[in-house]
Design a protein around this motif. Structure first.
Motif, mmCIF file in Angstrom:
data_model
loop_
_atom_site.group_PDB
_atom_site.id
_atom_site.type_symbol
_atom_site.label_atom_id
_atom_site.label_comp_id
_atom_site.label_asym_id
_atom_site.label_seq_id
_atom_site.Cartn_x
_atom_site.Cartn_y
_atom_site.Cartn_z
ATOM 1 N N GLY A 27 0.803 -1.225 0.000
ATOM 2 C CA GLY A 27 0.000 0.000 0.000
ATOM 3 C C GLY A 27 0.830 1.266 0.000
ATOM 4 O O GLY A 27 0.349 2.323 0.369
ATOM 5 N N GLY A 28 2.085 1.169 -0.397
ATOM 6 C CA GLY A 28 2.980 2.324 -0.391
ATOM 7 C C GLY A 28 2.579 3.376 -1.408
ATOM 8 O O GLY A 28 1.949 3.100 -2.408
ATOM 9 N N SER A 29 2.988 4.600 -1.138
ATOM 10 C CA SER A 29 2.715 5.715 -2.035
ATOM 11 C C SER A 29 3.674 5.694 -3.215
ATOM 12 O O SER A 29 4.867 5.448 -3.048
ATOM 13 C CB SER A 29 2.867 7.033 -1.279
ATOM 14 O OG SER A 29 2.769 8.120 -2.167
ATOM 15 N N ARG A 30 3.183 5.960 -4.392
ATOM 16 C CA ARG A 30 4.018 6.001 -5.596
ATOM 17 C C ARG A 30 4.539 7.403 -5.857
ATOM 18 O O ARG A 30 5.245 7.652 -6.822
ATOM 19 C CB ARG A 30 3.223 5.503 -6.812
ATOM 20 C CG ARG A 30 2.605 4.125 -6.664
ATOM 21 C CD ARG A 30 3.561 3.041 -6.182
ATOM 22 N NE ARG A 30 4.738 2.977 -7.037
ATOM 23 C CZ ARG A 30 5.943 2.608 -6.625
ATOM 24 N NH1 ARG A 30 6.166 2.274 -5.406
ATOM 25 N NH2 ARG A 30 6.948 2.596 -7.459
ATOM 26 N N SER A 31 4.207 8.358 -4.986
ATOM 27 C CA SER A 31 4.596 9.744 -5.227
ATOM 28 C C SER A 31 6.107 9.946 -5.182
ATOM 29 O O SER A 31 6.644 10.736 -5.940
ATOM 30 C CB SER A 31 3.905 10.673 -4.230
ATOM 31 O OG SER A 31 4.268 10.351 -2.908
ATOM 32 N N ARG A 32 6.806 9.239 -4.314
ATOM 33 C CA ARG A 32 8.261 9.402 -4.236
ATOM 34 C C ARG A 32 8.913 8.867 -5.507
ATOM 35 O O ARG A 32 9.819 9.497 -6.059
ATOM 36 C CB ARG A 32 8.798 8.703 -2.999
ATOM 37 C CG ARG A 32 10.256 9.003 -2.773
ATOM 38 C CD ARG A 32 10.750 8.675 -1.395
ATOM 39 N NE ARG A 32 10.263 7.401 -0.920
ATOM 40 C CZ ARG A 32 10.601 6.902 0.247
ATOM 41 N NH1 ARG A 32 11.405 7.569 1.053
ATOM 42 N NH2 ARG A 32 10.135 5.733 0.634
ATOM 43 N N ALA A 33 8.480 7.705 -5.975
ATOM 44 C CA ALA A 33 9.029 7.161 -7.223
ATOM 45 C C ALA A 33 8.774 8.129 -8.376
ATOM 46 O O ALA A 33 9.659 8.380 -9.193
ATOM 47 C CB ALA A 33 8.418 5.798 -7.527
ATOM 48 N N TYR A 34 7.579 8.685 -8.430
ATOM 49 C CA TYR A 34 7.249 9.633 -9.499
ATOM 50 C C TYR A 34 8.098 10.897 -9.399
ATOM 51 O O TYR A 34 8.624 11.387 -10.392
ATOM 52 C CB TYR A 34 5.769 9.988 -9.457
ATOM 53 C CG TYR A 34 5.358 10.955 -10.528
ATOM 54 C CD1 TYR A 34 5.366 10.589 -11.862
ATOM 55 C CD2 TYR A 34 4.976 12.249 -10.208
ATOM 56 C CE1 TYR A 34 4.998 11.467 -12.855
ATOM 57 C CE2 TYR A 34 4.605 13.139 -11.187
ATOM 58 C CZ TYR A 34 4.620 12.750 -12.513
ATOM 59 O OH TYR A 34 4.268 13.626 -13.496
ATOM 60 N N VAL A 36 11.075 11.345 -8.105
ATOM 61 C CA VAL A 36 12.493 11.124 -8.376
ATOM 62 C C VAL A 36 12.743 10.708 -9.819
ATOM 63 O O VAL A 36 13.693 11.160 -10.455
ATOM 64 C CB VAL A 36 13.062 10.071 -7.406
ATOM 65 C CG1 VAL A 36 14.475 9.673 -7.781
ATOM 66 C CG2 VAL A 36 13.027 10.599 -5.980
ATOM 67 N N THR A 37 11.888 9.834 -10.363
ATOM 68 C CA THR A 37 12.161 9.266 -11.690
ATOM 69 C C THR A 37 11.234 9.765 -12.788
ATOM 70 O O THR A 37 11.530 9.569 -13.960
ATOM 71 C CB THR A 37 12.023 7.727 -11.654
ATOM 72 O OG1 THR A 37 10.643 7.390 -11.440
ATOM 73 C CG2 THR A 37 12.877 7.105 -10.568
ATOM 74 N N GLY A 38 10.086 10.342 -12.395
ATOM 75 C CA GLY A 38 9.109 10.740 -13.401
ATOM 76 C C GLY A 38 8.208 9.588 -13.823
ATOM 77 O O GLY A 38 7.357 9.746 -14.680
ATOM 78 N N ASP A 39 8.421 8.417 -13.235
ATOM 79 C CA ASP A 39 7.634 7.225 -13.548
ATOM 80 C C ASP A 39 7.048 6.656 -12.255
ATOM 81 O O ASP A 39 7.795 6.126 -11.431
ATOM 82 C CB ASP A 39 8.516 6.174 -14.213
ATOM 83 C CG ASP A 39 7.787 4.862 -14.531
ATOM 84 O OD1 ASP A 39 6.568 4.781 -14.307
ATOM 85 O OD2 ASP A 39 8.464 3.936 -15.013
ATOM 86 N N PRO A 40 5.740 6.775 -12.050
ATOM 87 C CA PRO A 40 5.158 6.295 -10.799
ATOM 88 C C PRO A 40 5.211 4.774 -10.637
ATOM 89 O O PRO A 40 5.017 4.267 -9.549
ATOM 90 C CB PRO A 40 3.702 6.779 -10.868
ATOM 91 C CG PRO A 40 3.439 6.958 -12.305
ATOM 92 C CD PRO A 40 4.747 7.358 -12.937
ATOM 93 N N SER A 41 5.509 4.046 -11.704
ATOM 94 C CA SER A 41 5.604 2.600 -11.617
ATOM 95 C C SER A 41 7.043 2.119 -11.381
ATOM 96 O O SER A 41 7.285 0.927 -11.257
ATOM 97 C CB SER A 41 5.081 1.949 -12.897
ATOM 98 O OG SER A 41 3.720 2.259 -13.061
ATOM 99 N N ALA A 42 7.988 3.049 -11.304
ATOM 100 C CA ALA A 42 9.385 2.692 -11.094
ATOM 101 C C ALA A 42 9.607 2.168 -9.689
ATOM 102 O O ALA A 42 8.750 2.319 -8.811
ATOM 103 C CB ALA A 42 10.273 3.913 -11.338
ATOM 104 N N LYS A 43 10.770 1.579 -9.446
ATOM 105 C CA LYS A 43 11.065 1.069 -8.111
ATOM 106 C C LYS A 43 11.131 2.215 -7.111
ATOM 107 O O LYS A 43 11.420 3.361 -7.459
ATOM 108 C CB LYS A 43 12.369 0.278 -8.117
ATOM 109 C CG LYS A 43 13.609 1.107 -8.297
ATOM 110 C CD LYS A 43 14.842 0.249 -8.210
ATOM 111 C CE LYS A 43 16.079 1.134 -8.306
ATOM 112 N NZ LYS A 43 17.287 0.369 -8.089
ATOM 113 N N GLU A 44 10.902 1.889 -5.881
ATOM 114 C CA GLU A 44 10.961 2.875 -4.791
ATOM 115 C C GLU A 44 12.401 3.334 -4.614
ATOM 116 O O GLU A 44 13.303 2.519 -4.444
ATOM 117 C CB GLU A 44 10.440 2.223 -3.511
ATOM 118 C CG GLU A 44 10.443 3.122 -2.322
ATOM 119 C CD GLU A 44 9.464 4.282 -2.413
ATOM 120 O OE1 GLU A 44 9.703 5.284 -1.723
ATOM 121 O OE2 GLU A 44 8.497 4.214 -3.175
ATOM 122 N N PRO A 45 12.636 4.643 -4.681
ATOM 123 C CA PRO A 45 14.010 5.132 -4.526
ATOM 124 C C PRO A 45 14.441 4.949 -3.094
ATOM 125 O O PRO A 45 15.483 4.882 -2.680
ATOM 126 C CB PRO A 45 13.941 6.596 -4.890
ATOM 127 C CG PRO A 45 12.526 6.926 -5.125
ATOM 128 C CD PRO A 45 11.715 5.677 -5.022
#
Length: 45
Positions: A27-34, A36-45
């Motif tokens: 249930g983690g937020s995808r906002s940090r991945a988005y 940092v990378t511009g891709d909300p489906s990318a791995k968690e930084p």
């Protein structure tokens, strides 16, 4: 950017998060991945 429904779909996750056995319960937020990378489906930084 994927739709809100796609952002909640654990099957859409990439990298380490996409392979994680806990991806369905995280249930983690995808906002940090988005942010940092511009891709909300990318791995968690």
């Amino acid at each position: 950017m994927p739709s809100g429904t796609a952002l909640r779909d654990a099957e859409m996750l990439g990298g380490r998060c996409g392979r994680c056995e806990f991806r369905q319960v995280c249930g983690g937020s995808r906002s940090r991945a988005y942010g940092v990378t511009g891709d909300p489906s990318a791995k968690e930084p």
